[in-house]
Scaffold this active site. Structure first.
Site, mmCIF file in Angstrom:
data_model
loop_
_atom_site.group_PDB
_atom_site.id
_atom_site.type_symbol
_atom_site.label_atom_id
_atom_site.label_comp_id
_atom_site.label_asym_id
_atom_site.label_seq_id
_atom_site.Cartn_x
_atom_site.Cartn_y
_atom_site.Cartn_z
ATOM 1 N N MET A 135 3.855 5.400 29.314
ATOM 2 C CA MET A 135 5.018 4.765 28.678
ATOM 3 C C MET A 135 6.182 4.757 29.663
ATOM 4 O O MET A 135 6.534 5.799 30.225
ATOM 5 C CB MET A 135 5.437 5.523 27.411
ATOM 6 C CG MET A 135 4.483 5.439 26.238
ATOM 7 S SD MET A 135 4.120 3.767 25.646
ATOM 8 C CE MET A 135 5.745 3.184 25.154
ATOM 9 N N GLY A 140 8.483 3.147 20.365
ATOM 10 C CA GLY A 140 9.149 2.881 19.089
ATOM 11 C C GLY A 140 9.810 1.535 18.978
ATOM 12 O O GLY A 140 9.979 1.037 17.877
ATOM 13 N N GLY A 142 10.756 -2.479 21.137
ATOM 14 C CA GLY A 142 10.726 -3.368 22.301
ATOM 15 C C GLY A 142 12.125 -3.515 22.875
ATOM 16 O O GLY A 142 13.105 -3.043 22.294
ATOM 17 N N GLY A 143 12.202 -4.154 24.042
ATOM 18 C CA GLY A 143 13.495 -4.511 24.613
ATOM 19 C C GLY A 143 14.295 -3.373 25.220
ATOM 20 O O GLY A 143 15.496 -3.502 25.425
ATOM 21 N N ASP A 173 3.817 0.472 29.760
ATOM 22 C CA ASP A 173 4.297 -0.170 28.534
ATOM 23 C C ASP A 173 5.775 0.119 28.353
ATOM 24 O O ASP A 173 6.172 1.271 28.208
ATOM 25 C CB ASP A 173 3.484 0.384 27.351
ATOM 26 C CG ASP A 173 3.791 -0.307 26.035
ATOM 27 O OD1 ASP A 173 4.614 -1.234 26.014
ATOM 28 O OD2 ASP A 173 3.183 0.100 25.014
ATOM 29 N N GLY A 174 6.572 -0.958 28.364
ATOM 30 C CA GLY A 174 7.992 -0.843 28.079
ATOM 31 C C GLY A 174 8.868 -1.254 29.244
ATOM 32 O O GLY A 174 8.726 -0.738 30.350
ATOM 33 N N GLY A 175 9.731 -2.230 28.987
ATOM 34 C CA GLY A 175 10.720 -2.624 29.991
ATOM 35 C C GLY A 175 10.163 -3.392 31.177
ATOM 36 O O GLY A 175 10.810 -3.452 32.222
ATOM 37 N N GLY A 195 6.453 -7.314 26.098
ATOM 38 C CA GLY A 195 6.857 -7.860 24.815
ATOM 39 C C GLY A 195 7.930 -8.913 24.993
ATOM 40 O O GLY A 195 7.667 -10.121 24.978
#
Ligand code: DX5
Ligand code: ZN
Length: 223
Positions: A135, A140, A142-143, A173-175, A195
């Site tokens: 992660m 928890g 998106g964005g 996953d993320g950013g 995302g």
């Protein structure tokens, strides 16, 4: 670099059509964030909703469980059409057993790590894993903003796996954006979840292509 667009940033009133749209836009996998309102505060969807999206695309369903009790969800998610099931090491239950359940259900097994969890904690499970998910934001939502120091974990997993003679894809996953995907590629990330960057784009196909192109150029710069 493979791109796994996250349905979390899609239009939840028409998930099936959104899955088909992102398939046609060139998604390599489709990322489905299952949140239970307990492991994380949000509730998204579970096996029942995923099974109703399944007929809209044949792409690999990359399911990311952010749930407190992952073992209860493995069977239903597999029957719903999940191809890969990733659970959090911080969740309840013996991780080795959860991995076994996922394999028995006929899916690829992945383990995810929250930003504060040391990477070494997943090393004992490496021989049994088909995916490691690092992660790069707090799970928890998106964005959020990418945490660059998480790429050290990617490097550590790759080094450890190589030393053990294993070849395990690493996903982040993320950013992930046009600004951050290059550093991810240089760290050796195999799969990027995205995302906002993909679903928020005017033209998702172009966004996926651009992410891949930036990643390829960054990887080629490597000495
Ligand atoms: C966050 C989810 C992600 C999220 C990523 O908890 O696991 O999959 O959708 O969204 P972006 O790409 O917008 O950071
Ligand atoms: Zn996710």
């Amino acid at each position: 670099m493979l791109i796994s667009p996250s349905m979390l940033s899609s239009d939840f009133s028409r998930l099936g059509e959104e899955a088909r749209r992102i398939d046609r836009a060139g998604a390599d996998l489709i990322h489905l964030d299952v949140m239970d309102g307990n492991f994380v505060s949000t509730i998204t969807f579970g096996a029942q909703v995923i099974s109703s999206i399944r007929p809209y695309t044949e792409k690999f369903f990359d399911v990311h469980m952010m749930v407190a009790q992952p073992q209860h969800q493995v069977g239903p998610l597999a029957r719903a059409g999940a191809n890969g099931i990733t659970f959090h090491l911080e969740a309840e239950g013996d991780p080795a057993e959860t991995i076994r359940f996922i394999h028995l259900a006929g899916c690829r097994a992945g383990v995810a790590l929250k930003p504060a969890t040391p990477v070494e904690s997943l090393f004992p499970f490496l021989p049994d894993l088909d995916l490691v998910l690092v992660m790069t934001v707090e799970p928890g939502a998106g964005g959020q903003k990418f945490i660059p120091s998480m790429l050290e974990k990617v490097r550590a997993v790759r080094a450890r796996a190589r030393a053990m003679g294993l070849s395990i894809p690493v996903e982040i996953d993320g950013g992930v954006t046009f600004e951050t995907v290059g550093q991810a590629a240089r760290a050796g990330v195999d799969i990027c979840v995205s995302g906002t960057t993909v679903f928020g784009a005017q033209n998702p196909a172009e966004a996926i292509q651009t992410l891949k192109q930036i990643a390829a150029e960054a990887a080629a710069e490597q000495p």
